[in-house]
Every structure is written in C-alpha cells, then in structure tokens.
Design a protein around this motif. Structure first.
Motif, PDB file in Angstrom:
ATOM      1  N   VAL A  76       0.995  -1.360   0.112  1.00 13.09           N
ATOM      2  CA  VAL A  76       0.238   0.082   0.085  1.00 13.09           C
ATOM      3  C   VAL A  76       0.678   1.413   0.214  1.00 13.09           C
ATOM      4  CG1 VAL A  76      -1.856   1.324   1.340  1.00 13.09           C
ATOM      5  CG2 VAL A  76      -1.849  -1.260   1.200  1.00 13.09           C
ATOM      6  N   GLY A  77       0.532   2.173  -0.781  1.00 14.88           N
ATOM      7  CA  GLY A  77       1.385   3.368  -0.999  1.00 14.88           C
ATOM      8  C   GLY A  77       1.100   4.313   0.275  1.00 14.88           C
ATOM      9  N   LYS A  78       2.442   4.998   0.652  1.00 13.48           N
ATOM     10  CA  LYS A  78       2.444   5.893   1.724  1.00 13.48           C
ATOM     11  C   LYS A  78       1.362   7.111   1.683  1.00 13.48           C
ATOM     12  CE  LYS A  78       6.505   8.808   0.430  1.00 13.48           C
ATOM     13  NZ  LYS A  78       7.992   9.130   0.912  1.00 13.48           N
ATOM     14  N   ASP A  79       1.029   7.405   0.398  1.00 17.65           N
ATOM     15  CA  ASP A  79       0.213   8.446  -0.047  1.00 17.65           C
ATOM     16  C   ASP A  79      -1.150   7.878  -0.529  1.00 17.65           C
ATOM     17  OD1 ASP A  79       1.872  10.433   0.747  1.00 17.65           O
ATOM     18  OD2 ASP A  79       3.165  10.148  -0.918  1.00 17.65           O
ATOM     19  N   SER A  80      -1.507   6.768  -0.130  1.00 16.30           N
ATOM     20  CA  SER A  80      -2.756   6.285  -0.812  1.00 16.30           C
ATOM     21  C   SER A  80      -3.992   6.853  -0.262  1.00 16.30           C
ATOM     22  CB  SER A  80      -2.717   4.583  -0.133  1.00 16.30           C
ATOM     23  OG  SER A  80      -2.959   4.610   1.247  1.00 16.30           O
ATOM     24  N   SER A  81      -4.018   7.595   0.766  1.00 14.74           N
ATOM     25  CA  SER A  81      -5.333   8.471   1.100  1.00 14.74           C
ATOM     26  C   SER A  81      -5.401   9.543  -0.023  1.00 14.74           C
ATOM     27  CB  SER A  81      -5.182   9.007   2.413  1.00 14.74           C
ATOM     28  OG  SER A  81      -5.086   8.238   3.425  1.00 14.74           O
ATOM     29  N   TYR A  82      -6.993   9.757  -0.008  1.00 13.19           N
ATOM     30  CA  TYR A  82      -7.078  10.898  -1.028  1.00 13.19           C
ATOM     31  C   TYR A  82      -6.392  12.251  -0.890  1.00 13.19           C
ATOM     32  CZ  TYR A  82      -9.892  14.172  -3.584  1.00 13.19           C
ATOM     33  OH  TYR A  82     -10.312  15.036  -4.703  1.00 13.19           O
ATOM     34  N   GLN A 372     -27.117 -13.124   3.484  1.00 15.62           N
ATOM     35  CA  GLN A 372     -25.910 -12.256   4.228  1.00 15.62           C
ATOM     36  C   GLN A 372     -24.744 -12.615   3.200  1.00 15.62           C
ATOM     37  OE1 GLN A 372     -25.364 -13.403   8.076  1.00 15.62           O
ATOM     38  NE2 GLN A 372     -23.278 -12.367   8.166  1.00 15.62           N
ATOM     39  N   ASN A 373     -24.355 -13.510   2.779  1.00 16.71           N
ATOM     40  CA  ASN A 373     -23.413 -13.720   1.868  1.00 16.71           C
ATOM     41  C   ASN A 373     -23.428 -12.896   0.587  1.00 16.71           C
ATOM     42  OD1 ASN A 373     -21.986 -15.373   3.966  1.00 16.71           O
ATOM     43  ND2 ASN A 373     -22.582 -17.105   2.849  1.00 16.71           N
ATOM     44  N   GLY A 374     -24.528 -12.660   0.118  1.00 14.24           N
ATOM     45  CA  GLY A 374     -24.717 -11.996  -1.157  1.00 14.24           C
ATOM     46  C   GLY A 374     -24.504 -10.517  -0.731  1.00 14.24           C
ATOM     47  N   LEU A 375     -24.756  -9.998   0.498  1.00 16.24           N
ATOM     48  CA  LEU A 375     -24.522  -8.617   0.908  1.00 16.24           C
ATOM     49  C   LEU A 375     -23.049  -8.535   0.980  1.00 16.24           C
ATOM     50  CD1 LEU A 375     -27.231  -7.962   3.557  1.00 16.24           C
ATOM     51  CD2 LEU A 375     -27.027  -7.068   1.277  1.00 16.24           C
ATOM     52  N   GLU A 376     -22.301  -9.490   1.600  1.00 16.85           N
ATOM     53  CA  GLU A 376     -20.837  -9.578   1.457  1.00 16.85           C
ATOM     54  C   GLU A 376     -20.177  -9.267   0.234  1.00 16.85           C
ATOM     55  OE1 GLU A 376     -18.874  -9.194   4.337  1.00 16.85           O
ATOM     56  OE2 GLU A 376     -20.425  -9.608   5.856  1.00 16.85           O
ATOM     57  N   ILE A 377     -20.631  -9.996  -0.634  1.00 16.30           N
ATOM     58  CA  ILE A 377     -20.222 -10.178  -2.195  1.00 16.30           C
ATOM     59  C   ILE A 377     -20.429  -8.954  -2.558  1.00 16.30           C
ATOM     60  CG2 ILE A 377     -20.451 -11.066  -4.337  1.00 16.30           C
ATOM     61  CD1 ILE A 377     -21.272 -13.660  -2.998  1.00 16.30           C
ATOM     62  N   PHE A 378     -21.575  -8.267  -2.498  1.00 15.43           N
ATOM     63  CA  PHE A 378     -21.738  -6.908  -3.120  1.00 15.43           C
ATOM     64  C   PHE A 378     -21.062  -5.759  -2.444  1.00 15.43           C
ATOM     65  CE2 PHE A 378     -24.022  -2.710  -2.460  1.00 15.43           C
ATOM     66  CZ  PHE A 378     -24.304  -2.562  -3.803  1.00 15.43           C
ATOM     67  N   ASN A 379     -20.751  -5.812  -1.151  1.00 17.67           N
ATOM     68  CA  ASN A 379     -19.879  -4.885  -0.496  1.00 17.67           C
ATOM     69  C   ASN A 379     -18.051  -4.789  -1.125  1.00 17.67           C
ATOM     70  OD1 ASN A 379     -21.883  -3.845   0.945  1.00 17.67           O
ATOM     71  ND2 ASN A 379     -21.512  -5.403   3.024  1.00 17.67           N
ATOM     72  N   TYR A 380     -18.124  -6.355  -0.989  1.00 15.54           N
ATOM     73  CA  TYR A 380     -16.491  -6.479  -1.520  1.00 15.54           C
ATOM     74  C   TYR A 380     -16.330  -5.981  -2.960  1.00 15.54           C
ATOM     75  CZ  TYR A 380     -12.840  -9.178  -3.988  1.00 15.54           C
ATOM     76  OH  TYR A 380     -11.792  -9.573  -4.449  1.00 15.54           O
ATOM     77  N   ILE A 381     -17.242  -6.343  -3.883  1.00 12.76           N
ATOM     78  CA  ILE A 381     -17.058  -5.797  -5.153  1.00 12.76           C
ATOM     79  C   ILE A 381     -17.140  -4.352  -5.284  1.00 12.76           C
ATOM     80  CG2 ILE A 381     -18.415  -5.841  -7.316  1.00 12.76           C
ATOM     81  CD1 ILE A 381     -16.773  -8.567  -6.775  1.00 12.76           C
ATOM     82  N   THR A 382     -17.957  -3.740  -4.561  1.00 16.77           N
ATOM     83  CA  THR A 382     -18.290  -2.238  -4.422  1.00 16.77           C
ATOM     84  C   THR A 382     -16.855  -1.743  -3.957  1.00 16.77           C
ATOM     85  OG1 THR A 382     -20.535  -2.433  -3.987  1.00 16.77           O
ATOM     86  CG2 THR A 382     -19.603  -0.479  -3.552  1.00 16.77           C
ATOM     87  N   GLU A 383     -16.437  -2.285  -2.936  1.00 18.09           N
ATOM     88  CA  GLU A 383     -15.245  -1.803  -2.340  1.00 18.09           C
ATOM     89  C   GLU A 383     -13.845  -1.984  -3.408  1.00 18.09           C
ATOM     90  OE1 GLU A 383     -14.273  -3.527   1.312  1.00 18.09           O
ATOM     91  OE2 GLU A 383     -16.114  -2.681   2.373  1.00 18.09           O
ATOM     92  N   GLU A 384     -13.933  -3.022  -4.073  1.00 14.99           N
ATOM     93  CA  GLU A 384     -12.726  -3.145  -4.970  1.00 14.99           C
ATOM     94  C   GLU A 384     -13.103  -2.166  -6.289  1.00 14.99           C
ATOM     95  OE1 GLU A 384      -9.889  -5.229  -4.526  1.00 14.99           O
ATOM     96  OE2 GLU A 384     -11.005  -4.623  -2.710  1.00 14.99           O
ATOM     97  N   GLU A 385     -14.265  -2.203  -6.705  1.00 18.34           N
ATOM     98  CA  GLU A 385     -14.322  -0.948  -7.935  1.00 18.34           C
ATOM     99  C   GLU A 385     -14.127   0.370  -7.340  1.00 18.34           C
ATOM    100  OE1 GLU A 385     -17.886  -3.321 -10.235  1.00 18.34           O
ATOM    101  OE2 GLU A 385     -18.508  -1.995  -8.453  1.00 18.34           O
ATOM    102  N   SER A 386     -14.243   0.622  -6.026  1.00 18.15           N
ATOM    103  CA  SER A 386     -14.175   2.012  -5.687  1.00 18.15           C
ATOM    104  C   SER A 386     -12.626   2.425  -5.666  1.00 18.15           C
ATOM    105  CB  SER A 386     -14.641   2.114  -4.352  1.00 18.15           C
ATOM    106  OG  SER A 386     -14.657   3.558  -3.747  1.00 18.15           O
ATOM    107  N   LYS A 387     -11.900   1.247  -5.000  1.00 18.15           N
ATOM    108  CA  LYS A 387     -10.296   1.511  -5.000  1.00 18.15           C
ATOM    109  C   LYS A 387      -9.811   1.837  -6.363  1.00 18.15           C
ATOM    110  CE  LYS A 387      -9.882  -1.630  -1.118  1.00 18.15           C
ATOM    111  NZ  LYS A 387      -9.673  -3.189  -0.808  1.00 18.15           N
ATOM    112  N   SER A 388     -10.488   1.049  -7.346  1.00 21.94           N
ATOM    113  CA  SER A 388      -9.626   1.032  -8.846  1.00 21.94           C
ATOM    114  C   SER A 388     -10.221   2.494  -9.252  1.00 21.94           C
ATOM    115  CB  SER A 388     -10.431   0.136  -9.721  1.00 21.94           C
ATOM    116  OG  SER A 388     -10.021   0.163 -10.971  1.00 21.94           O
ATOM    117  N   ASN A 390     -11.004   5.275  -7.733  1.00 30.77           N
ATOM    118  CA  ASN A 390     -10.206   6.502  -6.862  1.00 30.77           C
ATOM    119  C   ASN A 390      -8.821   6.480  -7.240  1.00 30.77           C
ATOM    120  OD1 ASN A 390     -12.836   7.046  -5.555  1.00 30.77           O
ATOM    121  ND2 ASN A 390     -12.165   5.711  -3.896  1.00 30.77           N
ATOM    122  N   GLU A 391      -8.294   5.447  -7.607  1.00 32.83           N
ATOM    123  CA  GLU A 391      -6.815   5.392  -7.717  1.00 32.83           C
ATOM    124  C   GLU A 391      -6.347   5.779  -9.179  1.00 32.83           C
ATOM    125  OE1 GLU A 391      -3.836   2.025  -6.451  1.00 32.83           O
ATOM    126  OE2 GLU A 391      -4.075   1.626  -8.880  1.00 32.83           O
TER     127      GLU A 391
END
Length: 462
Positions: A76-82, A372-388, A390-391
C-alpha cells in the motif's frame, strides 16, 4: 608504394572515426528534442555515454501486475489516502508532496515516462484484496456450520474472546472526531456489552508504560498487561480497567501475543472456542518478530482464531499486520475511523450470537446464510471497484496538476493518462469476473464453495 597504402589506410580509418563521432553528436542532439523509444542502442560500446543515458539504462521498470494476486501483494502506498487538487492551495500542496518524483520536464523517453508512472503508482497504491479475503470473512460469519472441518470454527461449550489493544503513543492521534484510543475504548466497551451471557472476555494492552522517546524504549517494550483476565463479563470492572488505559509508548506486538498465549493456556481448543482480536495502529517497534509470535499462539493447544484490525494504519503497518493475519489464516481489515472499528467488532457479536443460539437449541443449525453472503459479495465488489476508480482518478488528477504547473509536457501527460486508464480497465475487468464467479459460488454448499475457491484462487485454507 607500400608506404602510400599504409598512409591511405590510416586516413580512411581517421575519416570513419570522425564520421562516427559526428553521427553520435547529431543523434544526441536529436534525442534531446523528442520523446523517443528506449529500444535504440549505440553500436560504439566503448564510448562514455552522457549522464542522462546512463541513468536511463539503470532504471528498473517492474511490469504491472497481470493477476489479481500480484495486485493484492503490492504494498500500500504511503500516499494512498485521497489527495485533493481542487484549489490552488491544494495543487501546491500536492506538488510539494510529490516533489521527489523523477524530473520529466525535458522531453523524457518512453522508459523515463514508464519509470515515472511506476514511481507515482507506488506512492498512491490502494490496498486491493483478492476474493480469498472475502472467503475468510464468509467462513468466519458461517461459524458453526457443520461443513467447516477446521475445529477452530466449530461450536464448543465455551466461548472466550480476548482483545489485545495497542496503547502506544501514536494511538493519541486523531481518527475522525476522536483520538484513536478514545474511539477504541468506546467501541470495545460497546462490543463487550453486546456479547451474550456466558462469554468469557479478556483485555490485554501493550506499550502503555514509559513514553515513545528513545530513553523509555526498554521500559515500554517490556510493557504488556492483562487488565481484565479471561472471565465472565462484569461491566463495572471491565469499564474501570479500560478507562485507565492511556496511549504512551512503543509497540511491543510480539510481547503481547506471547503473553496472550499464557492468558488462554488453560482454555484448550478441545472444549473452548477461542477468538483473539489484535487492534493496532502500526508495526512492531521493539525489534521482535510478531509474525513468529502469532504463529506460536495459533499452533498452540489453544487453537485460536486470530483476527487483526489495523486502525488508520499506513502502508508499511498494513503490510506487517496483514502478514500476521495471513500467517494464522485470520482476517485482516484496515479501518479508517470509529465507524469502521464498530463494523468489524460487530462481526464478532454475530458469531457470539450464533454460539448462543446453538447452545440454546442444543444442535448445529447454522447454514451459509445466502442472503447475508450476497451482501458481503456486493460490499466486496463495490469496495474493489471504488479502489480502482479512486486510484485511477487520483493519478489522472495529479498528472494534470503537474502539467498545469509545467512539471511535464502535454504529450507526457497524455501518455501517462492512457497508460493509467488502460491499467485500470484491466483491474475493472478482473473485478467483474469475481462478481460473477462469487455469486455462482454463493449458491453452493460450503465444501463445494471451498473447492471452487481453492481451485480458482489457490487459497490455503485449513
């Protein structure tokens, strides 16, 4: 006649040498006026090349990842925050922050631009996570499922939860509207209150003595204390123990993990479900090996689950804390603020309530909880998409800012943007594949899901 031939031969040699030198000088002049490919090399191996050319040849361009596992393993980069660039002041701050990037003002080569992108990406690199992290979370949330062969995740007659809390000086820093320490105290107290009756709890702190000055290193690095021994929860006593904790010293994570083994020694894994949560905001600073200490705890007869929460941790800290969790098949999560900490601790409450339900019913009745796992999958995919996203946007905004302030040419900016966009298009396609595959896996029973995941993502599970 012979002398004439010798003389003629020498003259021809001089002429060729002079012509070659002139040609090299001309090529040097041309290379300084345009962005060139790095594929051309001088045929004159003996000449001393200019400094810029020698530096370019010494550059090591690391290929971009071509698997998600490689992407996840990037630090993780030292300047990874926005980093905002909306106002003039923010632009100047960004320029100052990245002033040590390579100089590409003067017509850089393609290799120099690739090197520049590599350096910039390393600085802002996000903490991408492969789907095996989600699988660990799903396994944890499916605690007690009879399909789970690992005895750590099977219900036992007793449930014991020990929290190991970082009390080093850096926990006095702010994380949102509160200091890290105050936020941790509030959320730990709330989490313990919500545990079902019959759960035994423990609280261990470390780095709470001395200070984080060099003169106090020996004292602080030997400080770890069980403030609430493993026993049933008494609110007034636990609150009193937690209230007195203050962030002061160094970070002896290894010591705390070694002593946690002693705390739980009498609660063997045969009849006890033991869960340890380490909460830290940084790396070990006491010259010990926390990964080794965690492994000793993990492989002991206590048979614990060891999960790690990084509280607003920088890139280096995240790498070490994730290594601790990975080496013990546990979950690592980095949280930015108090709300994130609350969310992670709530996951233990879910497991504890499932244990309570099991005890009351006297049977194992927990399934994979598809919704519940469906929600976990949705949250995981959303977070990874957001990282991509934002980066990608962060890099494009930075290079645009740098070009506006004459730190690179328009041509250089366009090259970097195209390279950046193409790289993140690949990341997005990988995430789309995960989304489809994980939804399919969620329809399977636990053992089928485990086999599919192990085959696809080479997960080392127990």
């Amino acid at each position: 006649m012979r002398n004439f031939r010798v003389t003629l031969t020498l003259l021809i040699g001089v002429f060729i040498l002079m012509t070659g030198c002139g040609k090299e000088e001309k090529e040097e002049q041309q290379s300084s006026k345009q962005v060139v490919s790095n594929n051309s090399e001088s045929s004159d191996k003996g000449r001393v090349e200019p400094k810029g050319k020698r530096e370019e040849k010494s550059m090591k361009i690391t290929p971009l990842p071509d698997t998600y596992k490689e992407l996840e393993n990037l630090p993780v980069g030292k300047d990874s925050s926005y980093i905002p660039t909306a106002t003039k002041e923010e632009k100047m701050q960004a320029i100052e922050l990245f002033k040590d990037l390579p100089n590409i003002k003067e017509n850089p080569s393609q290799k120099e631009l690739d090197n520049y992108y590599q350096e910039l990406l390393q600085r802002v690199q996000k903490d991408f996570k492969g789907p095996e992290t989600l699988f660990k979370q799903m396994r944890f949330q499916s605690f007690g499922n009879p399909d789970i062969e690992d005895s750590r995740y099977q219900f036992k007659d007793n449930l014991n939860v020990e929290v190991i809390l970082d009390s080093s000086g850096s926990m006095a820093q702010n994380a949102g509207n509160n200091t890290k320490m105050d936020a941790a105290k509030e959320e730990i107290m709330e989490f313990i209150r919500e545990l079902p009756e019959g759960t035994k709890v423990g609280l261990r702190v470390y780095g709470h003595k001395g200070s984080n000055a060099d003169k106090d290193k020996t004292l602080s690095c030997s400080s770890s204390e069980i403030l609430y021994p493993i026993e049933p929860f008494v609110e007034s006593e636990f609150e009193s123990a937690l209230k007195d904790v203050q962030p002061t010293g160094w970070t002896p994570i290894s010591l705390a993990l070694n002593e946690a083994r002693q705390d739980l020694m009498k609660y063997d894994g045969e009849s006890n479900t033991n869960i340890v949560y380490l909460i830290s905001d940084g790396i070990e600073t006491c010259d010990e090996d926390p990964v080794s200490a965690a492994n000793k705890l993990y492989k002991s007869n206590i048979n614990p689950i060891i999960n790690v929460i990084g509280f607003n941790v920088n890139g280096e800290g995240q790498r070490q804390l994730k290594e601790i969790a990975d080496s013990t098949e546990g979950i690592y999560q980095n949280v930015e603020d108090q709300d994130g900490l609350k969310s992670e601790l709530n996951k233990i409450n879910d497991v504890a309530n499932s244990w309570k339900e099991w005890k009351e019913k006297g049977e194992q009745s927990i399934d994979l909880k598809e919704v519940q796992n469906g929600l976990e999958i949705f949250n995981y995919i959303t977070e990874e998409e957001s990282k991509s996203l934002n980066e990608k946007d962060q890099i494009n905004l930075l290079v645009y800012t740098f070009q506006q302030n004459s730190l690179m040419s328009k041509e250089s900016r366009i090259y970097l943007e195209e390279k950046n966009n193409k790289y993140h298009e690949w990341i997005d396609l990988e995430i789309e594949k995960f989304n489809s595959e994980l939804k399919n896996i969620n329809q399977q029973n636990y053992q089928q899901a485990k086999k599919i995941l192990e085959h696809k993502y080479q997960i080392n599970t127990q």
